[in-house]
Enzyme design. Structure first.
Site, PDB file in Angstrom:
ATOM      1  N   GLU A  60      -6.068  -7.214  -1.410  1.00  0.00           N
ATOM      2  CA  GLU A  60      -6.431  -7.171   0.023  1.00  0.00           C
ATOM      3  C   GLU A  60      -7.744  -6.423   0.184  1.00  0.00           C
ATOM      4  O   GLU A  60      -7.953  -5.388  -0.445  1.00  0.00           O
ATOM      5  CB  GLU A  60      -5.323  -6.449   0.810  1.00  0.00           C
ATOM      6  CG  GLU A  60      -5.618  -6.369   2.307  1.00  0.00           C
ATOM      7  CD  GLU A  60      -4.602  -5.511   3.084  1.00  0.00           C
ATOM      8  OE1 GLU A  60      -3.382  -5.705   2.906  1.00  0.00           O
ATOM      9  OE2 GLU A  60      -5.051  -4.642   3.854  1.00  0.00           O
ATOM     10  N   GLU A  64       0.828  -1.209   0.000  1.00  0.00           N
ATOM     11  CA  GLU A  64       0.000   0.000   0.000  1.00  0.00           C
ATOM     12  C   GLU A  64       0.857   1.250   0.000  1.00  0.00           C
ATOM     13  O   GLU A  64       1.134   1.835   1.060  1.00  0.00           O
ATOM     14  CB  GLU A  64      -0.943   0.013   1.210  1.00  0.00           C
ATOM     15  CG  GLU A  64      -2.035  -1.023   1.116  1.00  0.00           C
ATOM     16  CD  GLU A  64      -3.124  -0.852   2.176  1.00  0.00           C
ATOM     17  OE1 GLU A  64      -2.936  -0.048   3.106  1.00  0.00           O
ATOM     18  OE2 GLU A  64      -4.149  -1.547   2.058  1.00  0.00           O
TER      19      GLU A  64
HETATM   20  C1  IDC Z   1      -3.334  -4.059  10.139  1.00  0.00           C
HETATM   21  C2  IDC Z   1      -3.549  -5.248  11.031  1.00  0.00           C
HETATM   22  C3  IDC Z   1      -3.285  -4.886  12.463  1.00  0.00           C
HETATM   23  C4  IDC Z   1      -1.894  -4.273  12.539  1.00  0.00           C
HETATM   24  C5  IDC Z   1      -1.764  -3.102  11.584  1.00  0.00           C
HETATM   25  C6  IDC Z   1      -0.385  -2.477  11.557  1.00  0.00           C
HETATM   26  O1  IDC Z   1      -4.856  -5.734  10.843  1.00  0.00           O
HETATM   27  O2  IDC Z   1      -3.380  -6.008  13.295  1.00  0.00           O
HETATM   28  O3  IDC Z   1      -1.678  -3.813  13.849  1.00  0.00           O
HETATM   29  O4  IDC Z   1      -2.048  -3.546  10.277  1.00  0.00           O
HETATM   30  O5  IDC Z   1       0.535  -3.310  10.963  1.00  0.00           O
HETATM   31  C7  IDC Z   1      -4.219  -2.246   5.506  1.00  0.00           C
HETATM   32  C8  IDC Z   1      -2.877  -2.860   5.556  1.00  0.00           C
HETATM   33  C9  IDC Z   1      -2.804  -3.912   6.642  1.00  0.00           C
HETATM   34  C10 IDC Z   1      -3.613  -3.506   7.851  1.00  0.00           C
HETATM   35  C11 IDC Z   1      -5.082  -3.440   7.447  1.00  0.00           C
HETATM   36  C12 IDC Z   1      -6.038  -3.121   8.586  1.00  0.00           C
HETATM   37  O6  IDC Z   1      -2.457  -3.394   4.321  1.00  0.00           O
HETATM   38  O7  IDC Z   1      -1.451  -4.099   6.963  1.00  0.00           O
HETATM   39  O8  IDC Z   1      -3.461  -4.508   8.822  1.00  0.00           O
HETATM   40  N1  IDC Z   1      -5.209  -2.458   6.390  1.00  0.00           N
HETATM   41  O9  IDC Z   1      -5.750  -1.879   9.161  1.00  0.00           O
HETATM   42  N2  IDC Z   1      -4.662  -1.380   4.620  1.00  0.00           N
HETATM   43  C13 IDC Z   1      -5.904  -1.000   4.943  1.00  0.00           C
HETATM   44  C14 IDC Z   1      -6.278  -1.670   6.079  1.00  0.00           C
END
Ligand code: IDC
Length: 477
Positions: A395, A303
């Site tokens: 994702e 991302e």
């Molecule tokens: C989130 C995980 C969470 C973690 C956070 C930081 O669900 O447990 O603490 O990342 O690393 C994304 C990202 C993805 C995120 C997810 C939800 O690609 O890494 O995971 N998210 O926030 N993009 C939009 C949402």
């Protein structure tokens, strides 16, 4: 001595004296073309063209043929650079398929429109040599003109896909991008549906034989995305260890006939160029190691955020050649601006990508959404983009963008219906037991060995398993 002979041969070729040196030195040429109507509908058709090189190896090929009816027009082709001038259609090989060894074949295809009759094209040539199905090299007699093939009767509706059996990788083989779709080995568009791991630095315990069996057999998934964070205790802390962990998950997926998407999970910082050197090292290694597998797809930046599209494009154009050098035929997915929102979350739109696409072939672009946060305006952007760009939802979540909060069933259903309709592949965040509502399993599940009973699933896991386990009906003909 060998060197001297080689040098003499080169000089002779340059001087046009090859024939004087030895009759065998004349290049053998010849080709065979199998042309099939994959499907046909009112006014339109899709054709597959299999080109087999029967002569000496060629380092680049160009196919030409004649549309036999003035009403036939090329609309969009794949696996080659296509053009039509008058009735002549030309298809030239791309960087990853332009070399053709003796006996080797390449599959290309196109969609076309027609008015009136729709006979098969004629006068196929490969690098100027008529494709008669036999070798013509060194033969002074003119090549016979190809016999016209019988005219098929156009059918008004698309052909029904043949039922498919076997694992997703057995059926579909090496996938490739065709127009705006992902196509299987039969050159037919497919949608891959599956799950994403959570960060493998935290949830490694969730990826084992029992959980992979459940994903393949109970969920009937097609795909596992392997999220390897680069920061946040990820790859940068132990490059060799994470590379080998990714490879072992790829092997577990392969053993069950699942596609594996290797996700270089950059997130913070959002500019992928910060990790450019790491990306080159990592992808050189995993691409070389997995080059002969049919199940691997590479996602080079999860991302991107706080970075322009120009910055992302520049990163992609440096990382993709590293992958291609080791694994020339794998599909590569490029993240987009604004957390892979095609720029929308940064106030932009898909037009920045459409107007300045990554200079590479066999690639797709990533789009991410979280159903409770991203709704109609994001769906509108994806629908619009899907007509112009090959898209993959690498994702998405059923919940809010934090990965938590309430599951939004209405929005999730609207999204998944749209993706099904557009045949856009997807991976859901996450196949893990993280204590957050986006996770498919109840907390603690990965401490045990039961990944199959309904009691271990969360609300999100139940919804996704129901969606993913429906029949794929991958087309095989
Ligand atoms: C989130 C995980 C969470 C973690 C956070 C930081 O669900 O447990 O603490 O990342 O690393 C994304 C990202 C993805 C995120 C997810 C939800 O690609 O890494 O995971 N998210 O926030 N993009 C939009 C949402």
């Amino acid at each position: 001595m060998k060197r001297l002979l080689a040098l003499l041969a080169t000089c002779a070729t340059v001087l046009g004296l090859t024939a004087l040196l030895s009759p065998q030195a004349v290049a053998a040429a010849g080709c065979k073309v199998d042309y099939t109507f994959a499907s046909q509908w009112q006014g339109g058709f899709q054709a597959g063209v299999k080109i087999t090189n029967l002569g000496d190896p060629v380092s680049a090929w160009t196919l030409t043929f004649a549309m036999p009816d003035a009403g036939q027009k090329l609309v969009q082709g794949w696996n080659a650079t296509w053009a039509q001038s008058g009735s002549t259609v030309t298809a030239a090989g791309l960087d990853w398929n332009r070399a053709l060894a003796t006996g080797a074949a390449v599959d290309v295809g196109f969609t076309g429109s027609f008015t009136g009759a729709n006979p098969k094209p004629t006068a196929f040539t490969l690098n100027g040599v008529a494709c008669t199905g036999s070798v013509a090299g060194g033969d002074p007699t003119p090549t016979p003109t190809p016999t016209p093939t019988p005219t098929p009767t156009p059918t008004p509706t698309p052909t029904t896909p043949a039922p498919s059996t076997g694992t997703p990788v057995d059926i579909n083989g090496q996938v490739h991008v065709c127009g705006v779709n992902l196509c299987n080995q039969y050159n037919r568009p497919i949608q891959l549906r599956g799950m994403s791991t959570h960060g493998i630095q935290w949830f490694s315990a969730c990826y084992n034989d029992a959980s992979m069996d459940a994903l393949a057999q109970d969920w009937k998934a097609d795909l596992l995305r392997v999220a390897m964070y680069v920061q946040e205790e990820g790859y940068e802390t132990d490059p060799a260890g994470f590379t080998s962990r990714v490879n072992s998950i790829v092997d577990m997926a392969e053993a069950r006939g699942l596609y594996a998407m290797i996700d270089f999970h950059t997130l913070t910082p959002g500019d992928p160029n910060y990790n450019l050197a790491r990306a080159k090292t990592f992808f050189a290694s995993v691409a070389a190691r997995n080059a002969n597998k049919k199940n691997v797809i590479y996602e080079i930046a999860n991302e991107p955020n706080g970075v322009s599209w120009a910055g992302i494009k520049s990163y992609a154009e440096q990382v993709i050649p590293v992958i291609r050098a080791a694994d020339p035929d794998a599909v590569v997915v490029v993240g987009t601006r604004g957390w892979s929102s095609l720029g929308v979350s940064d106030g932009s739109s898909e037009s920045e990508v459409v107007n300045s696409p990554v200079n590479a072939t066999n690639i797709m672009y990533a789009f991410h959404f979280y159903a409770a946060s991203h709704k109609d305006n994001y769906r509108a952007v994806l629908s619009r983009a899907a007509g112009k760009l090959p898209m993959f939802v690498t994702e998405f979540g059923t919940v809010s963008a934090t990965g938590g909060g309430t599951l939004d069933r209405t929005s999730t259903t609207a999204w998944l219906d749209l993706l099904d309709q557009l045949k856009i592949g997807y991976a859901n965040w996450t196949y893990s037991d993280a204590p957050e509502s986006s996770a498919a399993f109840q907390p603690g599940t990965c401490d045990g060995s039961d990944y199959s009973s309904s009691g271990v699933l969360t609300e999100s896991g139940t919804l996704l398993k129901n969606r993913i386990s429906t029949s794929d009906n991958f087309p095989t003909g």
